[in-house]
Write an enzyme that holds these catalytic residues in place. Structure first.
Site, PDB file in Angstrom:
ATOM      1  N   LYS A 133       0.828  -1.206   0.000  1.00  0.00           N
ATOM      2  CA  LYS A 133       0.000   0.000   0.000  1.00  0.00           C
ATOM      3  C   LYS A 133       0.864   1.258   0.000  1.00  0.00           C
ATOM      4  CE  LYS A 133      -1.917   2.020   3.459  1.00  0.00           C
ATOM      5  NZ  LYS A 133      -2.731   2.646   4.514  1.00  0.00           N
ATOM      6  N   ASP A 151      -6.441   1.196   1.272  1.00  0.00           N
ATOM      7  CA  ASP A 151      -6.479   1.319   2.733  1.00  0.00           C
ATOM      8  C   ASP A 151      -7.872   0.886   3.191  1.00  0.00           C
ATOM      9  OD1 ASP A 151      -8.172   3.414   2.108  1.00  0.00           O
ATOM     10  OD2 ASP A 151      -7.143   4.882   3.362  1.00  0.00           O
TER      11      ASP A 151
END
Length: 228
Positions: A133, A151
């Protein structure tokens, strides 16, 4: 990045036409969406994103204001030292581990990359504290690559709306890459994260002021609060 993802409800995947309509609406309302972390270069962006795991952008910005003035480069961060980094970021959750990672990744940037932040996911993920991420955020914001950083907000929105249902962050990311029209991919993760943060909230989504409610699969829609 260690974020827990709530188990998604099962929804139908949206049609290509509906996904197109959603992103056309996002683009119309906010043509140039921006993230909310403060940074001045690729290095400070990378550090800010590493620090942001399980923390708010507002909290990270408060902690990094003085830190980035003192250490805007890997060399300056190493010179500052791990203890001083800790002192600056101690208001952020998991600050000791994060400070250790920031110090170590700064060292590795100097040793392996001449102090420059690399522009590939593989090289970024080889740095301490950098997961998929974080790498995707840096690639998207700094290097303008059409990556999707999943997220907790984007995971929720992808599943609730039906844009990209998936049981894991990686599944949502891959589904999103397929679902989102190419011309919208660069900004897609910003639109969706901001939408999840401010409108499509975890406990009580504000459906009555959602700009994409007409295409969203989430039911029942949350009604507007009654005015007293």
């Amino acid at each position: 990045m260690g974020e827990r993802m709530a188990k998604p409800r099962k929804v139908k995947s949206l049609s290509k036409a509906d996904v197109e309509s959603i992103f056309a609406r996002f683009a119309q309302m906010d043509p140039e969406p921006k993230g909310e972390l403060d940074y001045s270069n690729a290095f400070t962006l990378l550090v800010a994103v590493v620090l942001s795991a399980q923390a708010t952008d507002v909290g990270v910005n408060k902690a990094t204001k003085a830190l980035f003035q003192l250490a805007p480069t890997p060399a300056a961060m190493v010179a500052l030292g791990q203890q001083a980094i800790e002192d600056h970021v101690k208001t952020i959750g998991l600050y000791r581990t994060k400070a250790k990672n920031v110090y170590a990744l700064s060292q590795l940037l100097l040793e392996r990359h001449n102090g420059e932040v690399p522009d590939t996911r593989e090289e970024l993920e080889a740095l301490p504290g950098v997961g998929r991420k974080t790498a995707n955020v840096v690639l998207n914001i700094w290097f303008k690559q059409p990556t999707i950083a999943v997220d907790t907000h984007l995971f929720r929105v992808g599943n609730r709306t039906g844009i990209a249902p998936g049981a894991t962050p990686l599944a949502v990311e891959l589904a999103m890459q397929k679902a989102v029209p190419e011309r919208y991919l660069l900004h897609a993760h910003h639109w969706l994260i901001l939408h999840g943060r401010y409108i499509c909230k975890a406990r009580k989504p504000e459906c009555w002021r959602c700009i994409i409610a007409e295409w969203c699969q989430f039911e029942p829609k949350t009604p507007a609060p009654v005015q007293k």
